[in-house]
Write an enzyme that holds these catalytic residues in place. Sequence first.
Site, PDB file in Angstrom:
ATOM      1  N   GLU A  46       1.132  -1.356  -0.435  1.00 50.57           N
ATOM      2  CA  GLU A  46       0.094  -0.077  -0.445  1.00 50.57           C
ATOM      3  C   GLU A  46       1.286   1.245  -0.171  1.00 50.57           C
ATOM      4  OE1 GLU A  46      -4.196   1.852   2.481  1.00 50.57           O
ATOM      5  OE2 GLU A  46      -2.696   0.020   3.678  1.00 50.57           O
ATOM      6  N   LYS A 119      -9.226   2.542  -3.108  1.00 51.67           N
ATOM      7  CA  LYS A 119      -9.978   1.851  -2.036  1.00 51.67           C
ATOM      8  C   LYS A 119     -10.806   2.985  -1.489  1.00 51.67           C
ATOM      9  CE  LYS A 119      -8.180   1.478   3.017  1.00 51.67           C
ATOM     10  NZ  LYS A 119      -6.609   1.414   3.631  1.00 51.67           N
ATOM     11  N   CYS A 156      -6.453  -3.196   2.016  1.00 52.88           N
ATOM     12  CA  CYS A 156      -5.815  -3.437   3.024  1.00 52.88           C
ATOM     13  C   CYS A 156      -7.093  -3.063   4.010  1.00 52.88           C
ATOM     14  CB  CYS A 156      -5.461  -1.649   3.685  1.00 52.88           C
ATOM     15  SG  CYS A 156      -4.359  -1.754   5.562  1.00 52.88           S
TER      16      CYS A 156
END
Length: 282
Positions: A46, A119, A156
């Site tokens: 990330e 995300k 994540c």
Amino acid sequence: MSAHETVRAAIVQTNWTGDRESMIAAHIAYARDAAAQGAKIIGFQEVFDAPYFCQVQDSKYYEFAESIPGPTIDLFCGLAKELAMVMIVPVYEREQDGFLYNTAAVIDADGTLLGKYRKHHIPQVQGFWEKFYFRPGNLGWPVFDTAVGKVGVYICYDRHFPEGWRALGLAGAQIVFNPSATSRGLSSYLWKLEQPAAAVANEYFIAAINRVGIESEYGDDDFYGTSYFVDPEGKFVGDVASAQDPELVVRDLDLSLIRTVRDRWSFYRDRRPDAYGSLVEP
């Protein structure tokens, strides 16, 4: 299903080197090493070219954001073409001033920028002040048709939510990369639980990537690595990576296992909207 039944894939976990230039150089070296080992696809962690600045809330870290395409992605497009390697490159994206996203670019083996994933799920808790930096993703859950097969991305904190995993599977993903920055403590016990479970429930391979080390300039989060590949039966493909040290993980993924598992369980047959026919009497 891809004509490539076995794909050699790589992921990178590493620590913050102290500046963006050396971080990019380190990942170029990892990519070249992976290519030398025969890998045809690689995924980075990330916001790979930055520290995990979300441990604090300070607008000066907006300077790490750049456009896609932009200098970093253009560089890796060139490298992907040179190495004939698919690349998943997570960066801090600036769409325009005030519109910033936690994004992963997907680059095909010919250097073409296929697109990006943003995300969706943005935490705002101690040590993970992400809403200060990122807007929620707005591009859905794309699956990219790459030189090695159909590839999806989750990022994540997304991993705690099942809807994206399922959307990627229903769209035909064979390998899903989950680049992360996750720390010992709060959810570490879930790291080796959720993603194998998602791989089983959705019948594909998952590449789980996590950085390592304590970035003391920014906070005391202790990133515990342990990156891995997991197959659609929920089994780790080879050993899990170190909990402390940088590591390049290269594994062979037998994509024919996806067909075997889907034929065995037929989960997807029962998820189609038309699986049970019309509920209305003629």
